[in-house]
Structure formats: structure tokens, C-alpha cells
Write a protein that holds these residues in place. Structure first.
Motif, PDB file in Angstrom:
ATOM      1  N   LYS A 263       0.827  -1.204   0.000  1.00  0.00           N
ATOM      2  CA  LYS A 263       0.000   0.000   0.000  1.00  0.00           C
ATOM      3  C   LYS A 263       0.861   1.253   0.000  1.00  0.00           C
ATOM      4  O   LYS A 263       2.003   1.231   0.478  1.00  0.00           O
ATOM      5  CB  LYS A 263      -0.922   0.007   1.218  1.00  0.00           C
ATOM      6  CG  LYS A 263      -1.986  -1.082   1.190  1.00  0.00           C
ATOM      7  CD  LYS A 263      -2.892  -0.958   2.392  1.00  0.00           C
ATOM      8  CE  LYS A 263      -3.981  -2.028   2.371  1.00  0.00           C
ATOM      9  NZ  LYS A 263      -4.876  -1.904   3.536  1.00  0.00           N
ATOM     10  N   PRO A 264       0.329   2.327  -0.518  1.00  0.00           N
ATOM     11  CA  PRO A 264       1.087   3.589  -0.453  1.00  0.00           C
ATOM     12  C   PRO A 264       1.313   4.014   0.985  1.00  0.00           C
ATOM     13  O   PRO A 264       0.602   3.609   1.904  1.00  0.00           O
ATOM     14  CB  PRO A 264       0.182   4.581  -1.213  1.00  0.00           C
ATOM     15  CG  PRO A 264      -0.689   3.728  -2.058  1.00  0.00           C
ATOM     16  CD  PRO A 264      -0.899   2.458  -1.312  1.00  0.00           C
ATOM     17  N   ILE A 265       2.301   4.864   1.168  1.00  0.00           N
ATOM     18  CA  ILE A 265       2.641   5.332   2.505  1.00  0.00           C
ATOM     19  C   ILE A 265       1.478   6.145   3.069  1.00  0.00           C
ATOM     20  O   ILE A 265       0.962   7.055   2.417  1.00  0.00           O
ATOM     21  CB  ILE A 265       3.928   6.181   2.472  1.00  0.00           C
ATOM     22  CG1 ILE A 265       5.089   5.316   1.965  1.00  0.00           C
ATOM     23  CG2 ILE A 265       4.242   6.747   3.843  1.00  0.00           C
ATOM     24  CD1 ILE A 265       6.383   6.080   1.785  1.00  0.00           C
ATOM     25  N   GLY A 266       1.082   5.793   4.279  1.00  0.00           N
ATOM     26  CA  GLY A 266      -0.013   6.494   4.939  1.00  0.00           C
ATOM     27  C   GLY A 266      -1.369   5.843   4.783  1.00  0.00           C
ATOM     28  O   GLY A 266      -2.346   6.341   5.342  1.00  0.00           O
ATOM     29  N   MET A 267      -1.475   4.747   4.024  1.00  0.00           N
ATOM     30  CA  MET A 267      -2.772   4.107   3.830  1.00  0.00           C
ATOM     31  C   MET A 267      -3.226   3.349   5.058  1.00  0.00           C
ATOM     32  O   MET A 267      -4.417   3.094   5.239  1.00  0.00           O
ATOM     33  CB  MET A 267      -2.696   3.156   2.624  1.00  0.00           C
ATOM     34  CG  MET A 267      -2.568   3.859   1.292  1.00  0.00           C
ATOM     35  SD  MET A 267      -4.016   4.875   0.932  1.00  0.00           S
ATOM     36  CE  MET A 267      -5.265   3.601   0.784  1.00  0.00           C
TER      37      MET A 267
END
Length: 307
Positions: free
Chosen positions: A101-105
Motif C-alpha cells: 500500500k502507499p505510505i499512509g494508507m
């Protein structure tokens, strides 16, 4: 030579203008086929003779034919969409399939917190149920009346039987029944262990234990008797001639030892270890010889060959 032009692209007009190809007939052909690729040819006669050929261009969103993009995580053959008739994607979109997942998801969204009664609901009151859903209060299954087979209060349409009179005096009858009634017997439900079927009897397992113990005692007695029988055969009585011969030899030995002992009796001071040792040795030998002579002087002497 031929040059390709793509209809609908901004470079088409630029290239056409640069080459001087502003023939209205070509423009009409290009306008009629907006999604095609056209080849413009100059013939030997000049710019007036223009012909165009059409080459079909595939849409960018159509699945490719004979593709190997479907290979990861599948059991299909080597190539897919061989006929080119697939209308959808052969390989479905997978979000963050390789890189995560993208960073912060994974952060929690503060606006989507657990709210009151989000996973449960409050029990409505009886008043609310009567107002909103009264049908839920009706019984699903009605229990049969206990007066269905007869008895019970009379029906509204039934006329009672009139003028029934009895001469029984219920007060006197109740008093007589009470006086003549027998008192109830007291039942003692306490369990009496003295009246058990096996009370005072030895349990069966104790009989088995006693039998095992008795078997061990018999085995030990058998071994002891066998040992005594084996050793009894090694004891035999001594002959009188043999006994006399041993007595004569013991007496002779006693005389010899006594002579040596008497030769050292004048020594009063035992100042050396040798003197003390010889005196103790002669005394012990004389005492043992005297005991042996006393035993052999008796009759019925038995000899133990096991020793």
C-alpha cells in the motif's frame, strides 16, 4: 514513397500542410474515417492524382491478442486471447500487488471512528413496539385450552340445570372425615448403610490380594526347603577311628605349642613387639586346640562338607 498520417491527431494537419497536401478529396476521406490510418501516394501524373489506403488501428483499451501478460499466478496456456475476441482485461487490476500500500494508507481515519450502536442496537421499550410494530407482540402459536376436552366454566349459551337440592351436611361430613383420618406415616429417606447387600463382607479385590501374598509366601518356603535339602546332603557323621586319629594329632600339637609357650613364661617384661606377638599367638593356639579337643571328645560328631 508513402507516408502515414493519423486522423484526429494534431500532427496530421501539420504534416499535410508541410507537404502541400491540401487536396479537398483527401480531406473528405480523412473526415469520413476519423479512427483510421491512411497512406497517401503521389502518382506519376502529379499532385492531382491522390489515393489513400486505410489501415485499421486498434483501440488502446482493447485486450491484446496472443498476450503473455496473464502468466503471473494463473494456470492458463502460454498465450491468451488468441482469437482477439476478449472484450475485457485478461489480467485483472490488483491494487498494490507488488509494492504494498502507499505510505499512509494504514493510518486510521479520524472521521470513521466507532460510533454508538454501530455494531448493536438498543432494545426498544414496550411502548415503542406497540406504536411501531404491534404485530410482533401477537403470539405465533396459541396454546390449546385445558377445557377443550370438557369441563371448565359453562358457555354463555348453556342453560344451567335448576332445582338441584342435596341433603348432605358438608360441615358434619368434613368433621367426621377429619376425625377418622389416619395420620400420615413418616418416611425416613436416610440411606441405611448397615442394610447394604455386601455389608460386613470382604471385598473381592482383597481376596485377590491375599491370594497373591500367600503365593509369595509359598514360593519363599519352597526355596528355603530346597536350600535345606541341598545342604543336608553335605553333612555326614564322622567315624570313631577318624575321630580318634584327629584327637591324637590335636593332643600332640597341643604339647608342642605348650612347650614353646612354657619356654617363654619366665620373661616378665615384654619390651619388644616380637615377644608380645609370640605370647599372644601361643595363647590363642592353645585355646583353639582345647576347644577342638572338647568337641571331638563327644560322640556322634557330624562334619559339614559345605564349609
Amino acid at each position: 514513397g508513402p507516408r502515414p498520417y493519423f486522423a484526429g491527431s494534431p500532427c496530421c494537419a501539420a504534416v499535410s500542410g508541410a507537404c502541400g497536401l491540401r487536396d479537398p478529396r483527401l480531406s473528405n476521406v480523412l473526415a469520413e474515417q476519423p479512427n483510421g490510418v491512411y497512406l497517401q501516394h503521389r502518382s506519376a501524373e502529379g499532385a492531382d492524382a491522390v489515393e489513400a489506403s486505410h489501415v485499421q488501428v486498434e483501440d488502446g483499451f482493447v485486450a491484446p491478442t496472443s498476450s503473455t501478460f496473464h502468466m503471473p499466478g494463473t494456470s492458463h496456456p502460454v498465450m491468451s486471447n488468441m482469437a482477439g475476441d476478449s472484450m475485457g482485461k485478461i489480467v485483472k487490476d490488483r491494487s498494490h500487488a507488488e509494492f504494498g500500500k502507499p505510505i499512509g494508507m494504514n493510518k486510521n481515519d479520524p472521521t470513521h471512528h466507532l460510533k454508538k450502536f454501530a455494531r448493536s442496537s438498543s432494545v426498544p421499550s414496550l411502548r415503542e413496539v406497540r406504536m411501531t410494530n404491534p404485530d410482533s407482540l401477537k403470539p405465533v402459536h396459541l396454546k390449546e385450552s385445558r377445557f377443550a376436552g370438557g369441563g371448565g366454566p359453562p358457555k354463555a349459551h348453556e342453560i344451567p340445570i335448576m332445582n338441584l337440592v342435596t341433603s348432605k351436611n358438608f360441615i358434619v361430613a368434613n368433621a367426621v372425615e377429619t376425625i377418622l383420618a389416619q395420620p400420615k406415616k413418616f418416611q425416613d429417606n436416610t440411606k441405611d448403610y448397615l442394610k447394604k447387600q455386601d455389608y460386613g463382607k470382604v471385598p473381592n479385590y482383597l481376596h485377590a490380594v491375599k491370594k497373591d501374598i500367600q503365593g509369595e509366601y509359598d514360593y519363599i518356603n519352597q526355596l528355603q526347603q530346597q536350600y535345606e535339602q541341598d545342604n543336608a546332603a553335605q553333612v555326614h557323621p564322622m567315624d570313631d577311628e577318624e575321630r580318634y586319629m584327629i584327637l591324637e594329632g590335636l593332643k600332640s600339637k597341643w604339647e608342642a605349642v605348650n612347650t614353646q609357650y612354657q619356654g617363654e613364661t619366665h620373661i616378665m617384661i615384654m619390651d619388644t613387639r616380637g615377644k608380645k606377638y609370640r605370647k599372644e599367638k601361643h595363647e590363642a593356639e592353645l585355646a583353639q586346640i582345647e576347644k577342638d579337643i572338647e568337641k571331638l571328645s563327644k560322640k556322634n560328631v557330624h562334619v559339614d562338607l559345605a564349609r
